[in-house]
Design an enzyme around this catalytic site. Structure first.
Site, PDB file in Angstrom:
ATOM      1  N   HIS A 170       0.902  -4.180   9.085  1.00 12.68           N
ATOM      2  CA  HIS A 170       2.328  -4.017   8.862  1.00 12.68           C
ATOM      3  C   HIS A 170       3.019  -3.499  10.108  1.00 12.68           C
ATOM      4  O   HIS A 170       2.407  -2.817  10.934  1.00 12.68           O
ATOM      5  CB  HIS A 170       2.594  -3.029   7.718  1.00 12.68           C
ATOM      6  CG  HIS A 170       2.271  -3.568   6.360  1.00 12.68           C
ATOM      7  ND1 HIS A 170       3.078  -4.461   5.709  1.00 12.68           N
ATOM      8  CD2 HIS A 170       1.215  -3.338   5.537  1.00 12.68           C
ATOM      9  CE1 HIS A 170       2.546  -4.758   4.542  1.00 12.68           C
ATOM     10  NE2 HIS A 170       1.416  -4.093   4.412  1.00 12.68           N
TER      11      HIS A 170
ATOM     12  N   HIS B 261       0.833  -1.211   0.000  1.00  6.33           N
ATOM     13  CA  HIS B 261       0.000   0.000   0.000  1.00  6.33           C
ATOM     14  C   HIS B 261       0.865   1.258   0.000  1.00  6.33           C
ATOM     15  O   HIS B 261       0.631   2.203  -0.755  1.00  6.33           O
ATOM     16  CB  HIS B 261      -0.904   0.017   1.249  1.00  6.33           C
ATOM     17  CG  HIS B 261      -2.193  -0.705   1.084  1.00  6.33           C
ATOM     18  ND1 HIS B 261      -2.258  -2.045   0.792  1.00  6.33           N
ATOM     19  CD2 HIS B 261      -3.484  -0.278   1.188  1.00  6.33           C
ATOM     20  CE1 HIS B 261      -3.532  -2.418   0.736  1.00  6.33           C
ATOM     21  NE2 HIS B 261      -4.298  -1.359   0.960  1.00  6.33           N
TER      22      HIS B 261
END
Length: 314
Positions: free
Chosen positions: A221, A167
């Protein structure tokens, strides 16, 4: 400059010619798409995850604040709209073609590098425990203490793709390219001290940064993944932009290399038009450098830049 008029090189008049000149680049883009698909299909490296390592991997599974489908909109569609708007203002197919080509290269090269590293590293995500054991009951190898996952294979596969953040890298690749593109078009580094221009340029970078922060907040993450993804994306964006455009701080940073090359070629064909008295100022001639003279007649005269810069003197 009678031989170089705005609207003289449009998609309709020169689009096919410009695209054919860069046909090999478009073929490479198709190859990058194929590689990207393959990297998403293959199984990533399953790194050893011991029982004692689960302490840092027990974060809850959450939905994405920024869904997967929103990333191409932010990283590709948004910059494309800005590039298209500028085309309708200036009507320069060279700028349109090379900006789109550079943007796509930036995003796809970043995507390939990101997913190749993801598959090679196989770092577990912060919510790996719940991906591996959806019922909350851990099962480990009695000898090695490695995990013996009982969850869905597809969910576990995705759980081994933490480093770096896709992302974030995609967002910085597309929006970082947009920031550089805007820097050249509105002449951020014209030494006039207009801080408002910096705000315009920093806006895409802020959006990309917020996307990266959301990945940590959603526990998809680790912060290192986001940092590496952002660094990767902005680095690739810089290389791809400079491949097609001068650096934004240069006098000619507003236009693509191909445009100035076309101008130089046209002046060689029509030497009598190489220096137009109405367009060359005395301050530009004092330097006596050939490079400066070749650029003077190519100063941008689009309305969007006239409004932000007033008279264009360097």
């Amino acid at each position: 400059m009678p031989e170089i008029q705005l609207g003289a090189h449009t998609v309709k008049s020169h689009g096919v010619k410009v695209a054919r000149t860069h046909m090999h680049d478009w073929l490479i883009l198709l190859l990058l798409i194929v590689i990207e698909v393959i990297l998403n299909v293959i199984e990533p490296f399953h790194r050893f995850v011991g029982e004692d390592m689960m302490t840092d991997l027990r974060y809850p599974m959450k939905d994405n604040t920024v869904p997967f489908w929103a990333v191409p909109i932010l990283a590709i569609l948004l910059p494309f709209i800005v590039i298209l708007v500028y085309y309708f203002i200036r009507r320069d197919v060279y700028d349109l073609h090379h900006a789109i080509l550079g943007l796509l290269f930036s995003v796809l090269i970043t995507g390939v590098i990101t997913d190749a590293i993801k598959d090679a590293v196989g770092r577990p995500r912060p919510d790996f425990f719940w991906r591996c054991f959806p019922d909350g009951k851990g099962v480990f190898d009695p000898v090695t203490k490695d995990v013996m996952c009982t969850g869905l294979k597809s969910v576990i596969k995705e759980g081994h793709k933490s480093f770096p953040s896709g992302h974030t890298s995609w967002s910085f690749a597309g929006l970082g390219f947009l920031a550089l593109y805007l820097s050249g078009k509105i002449r951020v580094f014209d030494r006039r001290g207009h801080v408002a221009k910096l705000c315009i340029v920093f806006l895409p970078l802020l959006i990309a940064a917020l996307v990266g922060i959301s990945r940590v907040d959603d526990y998809w993450h680790h912060w290192q993944d986001v940092f590496a993804g952002g660094l990767l994306g902005i680095t690739v964006a810089s290389f791809c932009y400079l491949q097609f455009f001068p650096a934004p701080y240069e006098v000619d940073g507003w236009g693509p290399h191909a445009y100035f090359q076309m101008v130089a070629e046209s002046q060689n064909v029509n030497p009598s038009n190489a220096v137009n008295g109405s367009n060359v100022e005395e301050s530009d001639l004092e330097g006596g450098h050939e490079r400066e003279l070749s650029r003077v007649n190519t100063h941008d005269s689009s309305p969007i830049l006239e409004g932000m810069n007033g008279t264009m003197r360097y």
